[in-house]
Design an enzyme around this catalytic site. Structure first.
Site, PDB file in Angstrom:
ATOM      1  N   ASP A  10       0.874  -1.170   0.000  1.00  0.00           N
ATOM      2  CA  ASP A  10       0.000   0.000   0.000  1.00  0.00           C
ATOM      3  C   ASP A  10       0.916   1.226   0.000  1.00  0.00           C
ATOM      4  O   ASP A  10       2.132   1.094  -0.202  1.00  0.00           O
ATOM      5  CB  ASP A  10      -1.016  -0.036   1.164  1.00  0.00           C
ATOM      6  N   CYS A  67       3.029  -3.344   3.920  1.00  0.00           N
ATOM      7  CA  CYS A  67       2.218  -2.196   4.344  1.00  0.00           C
ATOM      8  C   CYS A  67       2.995  -1.519   5.464  1.00  0.00           C
ATOM      9  O   CYS A  67       4.217  -1.680   5.553  1.00  0.00           O
ATOM     10  CB  CYS A  67       0.806  -2.617   4.748  1.00  0.00           C
ATOM     11  N   THR A  69       2.834  -2.018   8.759  1.00  0.00           N
ATOM     12  CA  THR A  69       3.275  -2.988   9.765  1.00  0.00           C
ATOM     13  C   THR A  69       3.405  -4.415   9.237  1.00  0.00           C
ATOM     14  O   THR A  69       3.987  -5.268   9.908  1.00  0.00           O
ATOM     15  CB  THR A  69       2.245  -3.053  10.912  1.00  0.00           C
ATOM     16  N   HIS A 100       8.944 -24.580   8.050  1.00  0.00           N
ATOM     17  CA  HIS A 100       7.984 -25.298   8.898  1.00  0.00           C
ATOM     18  C   HIS A 100       6.525 -25.045   8.510  1.00  0.00           C
ATOM     19  O   HIS A 100       5.693 -25.929   8.669  1.00  0.00           O
ATOM     20  CB  HIS A 100       8.173 -24.892  10.371  1.00  0.00           C
ATOM     21  N   HIS A 135       6.149 -31.631   9.319  1.00  0.00           N
ATOM     22  CA  HIS A 135       5.508 -30.327   9.101  1.00  0.00           C
ATOM     23  C   HIS A 135       4.398 -30.409   8.058  1.00  0.00           C
ATOM     24  O   HIS A 135       3.475 -29.606   8.072  1.00  0.00           O
ATOM     25  CB  HIS A 135       6.555 -29.291   8.692  1.00  0.00           C
TER      26      HIS A 135
HETATM   27  C1  RB5 Z   1      -1.726   2.635   6.577  1.00  0.00           C
HETATM   28  O1  RB5 Z   1      -1.718   3.824   7.296  1.00  0.00           O
HETATM   29  C2  RB5 Z   1      -1.540   1.446   7.527  1.00  0.00           C
HETATM   30  O2  RB5 Z   1      -2.652   1.334   8.350  1.00  0.00           O
HETATM   31  C3  RB5 Z   1      -1.300   0.188   6.752  1.00  0.00           C
HETATM   32  O3  RB5 Z   1      -0.210   0.363   5.914  1.00  0.00           O
HETATM   33  C4  RB5 Z   1      -0.978  -1.065   7.524  1.00  0.00           C
HETATM   34  O4  RB5 Z   1       0.041  -0.860   8.436  1.00  0.00           O
HETATM   35  C5  RB5 Z   1      -2.096  -1.828   8.063  1.00  0.00           C
HETATM   36  O5  RB5 Z   1      -1.926  -2.916   8.631  1.00  0.00           O
END
Ligand code: RB5
Length: 148
Positions: A10, A67, A69, A100, A135
């Site tokens: 994203d 993204c 996180t 695994h 596994h």
């Molecule tokens: C975007 O601001 C953020 O929410 C997205 O990139 C992501 O981290 C969501 O899990």
């Protein structure tokens, strides 16, 4: 034929996605980069779905998603039957996810993981085969959850 990988992010994962794509190509993988190619805000489930469906449908063997996180991408990708997406913060986790769990989609977070470590995680993920053996039974059970 080169091993095929599909990648997307994203808006919060543009730079790390570029690094991941470059790292995969440098290791000889053919990478289909689904974007986005501009910095406008987009919704991660849309890109996760595109990569997950490409992997589940057999267009690519492995997927890379980035993204902020890695968490939203993994939640979305794991909703697609046949996808086993793993958020990895270390090379060790990337190796274990493949060896695994037979993970077929790697999720990274650009707000968490630096570019150098991100490339190393991608390389570890792409280089590690599934170990099979004990596994395989567990991954079969994981896959059976798709059908409940
Ligand atoms: C975007 O601001 C953020 O929410 C997205 O990139 C992501 O981290 C969501 O899990």
């Amino acid at each position: 034929m080169a091993d095929r990988v599909v990648a997307a992010s994203d808006h919060a994962g543009l730079q790390l996605r570029a690094g991941a794509v470059e790292a995969a190509r440098a290791k000889g993988f053919e990478v289909e980069d689904l974007g986005p190619h501009a910095a406008d805000s987009v919704d991660y489930p849309d890109y996760a779905a595109a990569v997950a469906e490409a992997v589940a449908g057999g267009r690519a063997r492995l997927g890379l998603l980035v993204c902020g996180t890695g968490i939203g991408m993994s939640m979305a990708a794991n909703k697609v039957p046949g996808v086993r997406a793993a958020v990895c913060r270390s090379e060790f986790e990337a190796r274990m996810a493949r060896a695994h769990n037979d993970a077929n989609v790697l999720c990274l977070g650009e707000r968490v993981t630096g570019l150098g470590l991100g490339a190393a995680i991608v390389e570890a993920f792409l280089a590690t085969p599934f170990e099979g053996g004990r596994h395989a039974r567990r991954v079969d059970k994981l896959n059976a959850l798709d059908r409940r």
